[in-house]
Every structure is written in structure tokens, then in C-alpha cells.
Scaffold this motif. Sequence first.
Motif, PDB file in Angstrom:
ATOM      1  N   SER A 281       0.884  -1.128   0.141  1.00 35.47           N
ATOM      2  CA  SER A 281      -0.108  -0.038  -0.089  1.00 35.47           C
ATOM      3  C   SER A 281       0.840   1.104   0.201  1.00 35.47           C
ATOM      4  O   SER A 281       1.280   1.702  -1.106  1.00 35.47           O
ATOM      5  CB  SER A 281      -1.005  -0.122   1.281  1.00 35.47           C
ATOM      6  N   CYS A 282       1.463   1.641   1.004  1.00 34.76           N
ATOM      7  CA  CYS A 282       2.320   2.895   1.287  1.00 34.76           C
ATOM      8  C   CYS A 282       3.365   2.870   0.552  1.00 34.76           C
ATOM      9  O   CYS A 282       3.904   4.076   0.288  1.00 34.76           O
ATOM     10  CB  CYS A 282       2.412   3.317   2.712  1.00 34.76           C
ATOM     11  N   GLY A 284       3.728   1.405  -2.461  1.00 34.72           N
ATOM     12  CA  GLY A 284       3.568   1.498  -3.947  1.00 34.72           C
ATOM     13  C   GLY A 284       4.270   0.865  -4.912  1.00 34.72           C
ATOM     14  O   GLY A 284       4.204   1.142  -5.813  1.00 34.72           O
ATOM     15  N   VAL A 306      -0.446  -3.950  -5.553  1.00 31.50           N
ATOM     16  CA  VAL A 306      -0.402  -2.784  -5.111  1.00 31.50           C
ATOM     17  C   VAL A 306      -1.543  -2.057  -4.743  1.00 31.50           C
ATOM     18  O   VAL A 306      -2.336  -1.776  -5.762  1.00 31.50           O
ATOM     19  CB  VAL A 306       0.509  -1.855  -5.972  1.00 31.50           C
ATOM     20  N   TYR A 308      -3.167   0.522  -3.276  1.00 32.43           N
ATOM     21  CA  TYR A 308      -2.808   1.719  -2.623  1.00 32.43           C
ATOM     22  C   TYR A 308      -4.392   2.179  -2.205  1.00 32.43           C
ATOM     23  O   TYR A 308      -4.423   2.780  -1.060  1.00 32.43           O
ATOM     24  CB  TYR A 308      -2.420   2.493  -3.672  1.00 32.43           C
ATOM     25  N   THR A 355       1.195  -1.465   4.836  1.00 30.75           N
ATOM     26  CA  THR A 355       0.247  -0.469   4.952  1.00 30.75           C
ATOM     27  C   THR A 355       0.669   0.703   6.036  1.00 30.75           C
ATOM     28  O   THR A 355       0.978   0.371   7.153  1.00 30.75           O
ATOM     29  CB  THR A 355      -1.136  -1.130   5.355  1.00 30.75           C
TER      30      THR A 355
END
Length: 415
Positions: A281-282, A284, A306, A308, A355
Motif C-alpha cells: 500500500s504505502c 506503492g 499494489v 493503494y 500499510t
Amino acid sequence: MKASIITIGDEILIGQIVDTNSSYIAKQLDKIGISVTEMRSVSDDKTQILETLSELQNKVEVVIITGGLGPTKDDITKKTICEYCNDVLVESEIVLQHVKELIEGFYKRPITQINRDQALVPSKAEVLFNKMGTAPGMWLQKENTVFISLPGVPYEMKYLIDNEVVPKLVQKFSRPYIIHKTIITYGRGESLIAEQIESWEDSLPSFIKLAYLPSPGRVRLRLSARGANEKELKVAIEKEVSKLQELIGDIIVGFDEDEPIEVVLGRLLTNKGLTIATAESCTGGKIAQTIASVSGASAYFKGSIVSYATDVKERILNVSHNVIEENSVVSAQVAKEMVLSVQKMMQTNIAISTTGNAGPLKGDSNAEVGIVYIGIAIDEEVFVEEFNFGQPREKVIDRAVSKALELVYKEILKK
């Protein structure tokens, strides 16, 4: 023995391009025992170039110049060097023949006067044949300094350094041996490492120097030894490395600066026949990109999701909406569901999830900026760790990537 490197070109000084030539040249010189004491970038100005050459004259044994040797009128290096050495330009038959073969044979067009001018070299210069392009390298000596002029195009410069310059320098000069050994550590900061190894560092032989090279998530410790006996230097370096392993062996993940954690991890995965996937998530997709950047990664890296956006975590990774509502999208519970889901989807031995809030805004979570949860699944085992990587955004992402790879590496070693 000392050398200076000069890059010529306004495009470097205005930040239009990054000077990678100097770094490459310095590494190759270091390998043969020549110390680079200075790197400079100079504009395409005759006065500036002349002043620089004069200042370095007899100060160092070798000056390597790159750039300004093309066919256009703003490439003035050749003429300026010729003037500095009180010389005249003459036509080199060897270079002219090469230019003709390249222009007329490869490009299928007639040679022009501009092309012919590429064959002009100072009469006192020794031509360094450049089979990768039309601009030759040049080797001139004035008093106690050798001036070497090379094209600025990186692949042409590298060819000449490797095939012409380095062999000639080795033949011409007597040089000391310089031996480097770089120890790569992960998971501990520079100051903490320095405290742990203080006594060891203080007892290093005078001919061995230690340098700390920190970057996000890792610290490289570079030992450099200089002397006349190569074998003795290597033995001494290895002896000190053995002492260092006794002190901080738990955080040493590899050796030599050409082997970052992704290379070391890739080799470990290959040797053990393991596979890996990521759900990010974070970060990317940067963990996936880092893993996949290693040659041969297809043997162990299966893929990445991914996710996001929050809804992608729910739709693609099947993260429970209730878990997100109860715990926040940036939470250990979500990281756990992400890592287990991608491990199952990709059918891998190992999986990584991230995350967090990289910032500057919090997005769909109330977690503080800098908070990142990293999930690791290995076979039937799974765990999640919370980190606060601070700010700014780039630092959070880079440190999360490094930490995730470090965690996986350490867990595999336990197996």
C-alpha cells in the motif's frame, strides 16, 4: 599517486544531466591504486578550462577530462588542451579512417567537414582509439602531469577507461595497492554501531581506515587498506572483518557495496528454493520493484498487488471491510490480512505486506504520518511489526522497503 577528474559541460552545471562519469572513473582508478583527490565540473569556457588545467599542473600525476569532444562548435576541449600544451592540431589517419567507416559504412551518408574535424588531434598527443564513437581519446604529458581527455558519452568513456586508459596507467606508473572490504549491515543505526565497535575501531592498524556509509535502513562499513604488499593487506583486512563479525554478526547481511540487500536476499531465496510475493500500500510497489531489479528474480519472485486504495484492499485482497472499520486501514490487522491473502493468491512460501501513512496527508487513516505496518508470512507463520519512520515521505517509503527486506532475510536465516 594522485589524480583529478574534470567534467566539462554547462549541462552538468545547470543540473540538466547528472555526472555519472566521475564516479565510474574514480572507481576504476581506485582499483589500480590511484587516489582521486578532487572532482570538478567546469563550464564550456576556454578561460575556465585553461585555469583549471594550470592549477592542477604538477599538483597531481594524472588529470582525466571528460566532455567537450563532439563535432559541434561548442565542444572546445580539444582546441583548449592543444593551446595549453603549446601544440597544433593535426589530422590522424587512423581516426579519419574510423570516422569514414562509421559515417559512410554504418550511417550510409557522405562524410562532412565537421566529421573530418573529429580526426584532428594535438600533434604531441597519443591517440586513444575509440571504437565506440567518432571522438578519440587523447593522452598528453606536460611536465609531471599526464592529461587524458575522453568523450563525455558514458559508454564511450567507459570503453576508453577500461581498454585504453587503465592499461596504460598500470604500465606507466608504480602504484600502491588499495584493498577495500565493505560490510553491509541492516537494522541498526550508525551511532549505535559506532558505540558497539568503538574499541575495535580504535585498535585498527594505521594502514587500515574505516568509513561509515549510512543510507535508509542500512549502514555500510568500508575498510580500506593501503600498502605495497597486496597479500598482506588482504590478510589484515580479513582478520579485522572476523573480529567485526564477533561484535555485530547479527546485523551483517553481506559484503561488498555491489551487493545490496535485494541481491543477498535473492541469492538466499534461490539457494533455498523459496518463492516470494508482495502486497503493498504505502510503498506503492517499490518492494516489488526492488526485488525484481535483480537479475534472475523470476526464479523466486511471483508478483505483487499494489493495493493503494482502501477499496482495492477489499476487492482484490479480500481484506474484511469490518476489520478496516474496526481497526483502521493502517493497522496490524489489515497488514496481516493483506500478507496472508497475497501469499495464498500467488502460492508462495513467503509474502510481504505494507500499510501505512507515508504522508504528508493521512489519507483514509488516523494513524500518525510515518507509521508503517509490515506483515511477513513464511509458510504457516505470520507476524506484523509496527514502525515509525518519521518524515519526510521519501524517507518513510525507503526505510519501509529496506526494513521489509531485512525482516524477510532474518526470518529465512532462522529456518
